[in-house]
Design a protein around this motif. Structure first.
Motif, PDB file in Angstrom:
ATOM      1  N   HIS A   1       0.831  -1.205   0.000  1.00 42.70           N
ATOM      2  CA  HIS A   1       0.000   0.000   0.000  1.00 42.70           C
ATOM      3  C   HIS A   1       0.864   1.252   0.000  1.00 42.70           C
ATOM      4  O   HIS A   1       0.594   2.208  -0.745  1.00 42.70           O
TER       5      HIS A   1
ATOM      6  N   LEU B   1      -6.256   0.317   6.870  1.00 42.63           N
ATOM      7  CA  LEU B   1      -5.957  -0.776   5.943  1.00 42.63           C
ATOM      8  C   LEU B   1      -6.557  -2.084   6.461  1.00 42.63           C
ATOM      9  O   LEU B   1      -7.103  -2.874   5.682  1.00 42.63           O
TER      10      LEU B   1
ATOM     11  N   ASP C   1      -9.236  -1.454  -4.291  1.00 44.96           N
ATOM     12  CA  ASP C   1      -7.843  -1.205  -3.876  1.00 44.96           C
ATOM     13  C   ASP C   1      -7.234  -2.444  -3.225  1.00 44.96           C
ATOM     14  O   ASP C   1      -6.110  -2.846  -3.552  1.00 44.96           O
TER      15      ASP C   1
ATOM     16  N   LEU D   1      -4.107  -5.060  -4.209  1.00 51.81           N
ATOM     17  CA  LEU D   1      -2.988  -5.356  -3.308  1.00 51.81           C
ATOM     18  C   LEU D   1      -2.874  -6.865  -3.059  1.00 51.81           C
ATOM     19  O   LEU D   1      -1.774  -7.409  -3.007  1.00 51.81           O
TER      20      LEU D   1
END
Length: 193
Positions: free
Chosen positions: A80, A112, A149, A153
């Motif tokens: 990230h 996160l 997102d 990742l």
């Protein structure tokens, strides 16, 4: 006329504080008001779930034992940070970054770890995005962006999420599943259902 009076009012306000309509300075108390009592404004650690969502980290919900959760969060945090720096570099037009103390910028709504929890709830347990948004008290659009997102990742980390049974469709399904797994729910959830 009116312009001169407006200028006098403006100049008086800049130099002497409050003024009346004629531009005459009024007596003013320039002491500062009492500061608002601060609630703990220390941001949640980005690699930890928000306190009210910590119960969602249970292995029965995530499918990850604590040591695997920690390893995955560490990996995702590194990815990230690199992804964010690349994005900021592109936005700056490849100009060098001015380094600060790291305390600037808006605090993220979801850490996160919160984002990973939302992703696991959606892809592992099948919980719809609108239900997850209600659970995390954000908009469905925010959840949609964060799932995208985190999915990217997870692909970079070469981690796949295996769907499990039962697939959940409502918050009540999630709460029932958590109770069956003997997960301690926050007090406001216990009384709500």
């Amino acid at each position: 006329g009116a312009r001169k009076r407006a200028r006098r009012v403006r100049e008086a306000a800049w130099g002497n504080g409050p003024v009346d309509d004629t531009g005459t300075a009024l007596q003013a108390d320039f002491t500062r008001p009492e500061a608002y009592p601060q609630v703990n404004d220390t941001p949640d650690p980005f690699d930890q779930p928000s306190p009210d969502l910590a119960w969602l980290c249970h292995p029965a919900l995530t499918g990850l034992p604590p040591h695997e959760w920690d390893t995955l969060i560490t990996t995702l945090t590194t990815l990230h940070d690199a992804q964010r720096e690349t994005h900021l570099d592109q936005r700056r037009g490849r100009r060098p970054r001015v380094k600060g103390d790291g305390t600037t910028g808006r605090r993220p709504v979801l850490t996160l770890a919160d984002r990973l929890l939302a992703t696991l709830l959606h892809y592992r347990l099948g919980l719809p995005q609108v239900v997850i948004a209600r659970l995390f008290t954000v908009t469905p659009e925010t959840i949609n962006r964060r799932l995208k997102d985190i999915r990217q990742l997870l692909q970079n980390a070469e981690h796949t999420i295996q769907p499990t049974e039962p697939q959940l469709t409502t918050l009540d399904d999630l709460y029932d599943f958590a109770r069956t797994a003997e997960i301690t729910l926050p007090a406001e959830i216990k009384s709500a259902s």
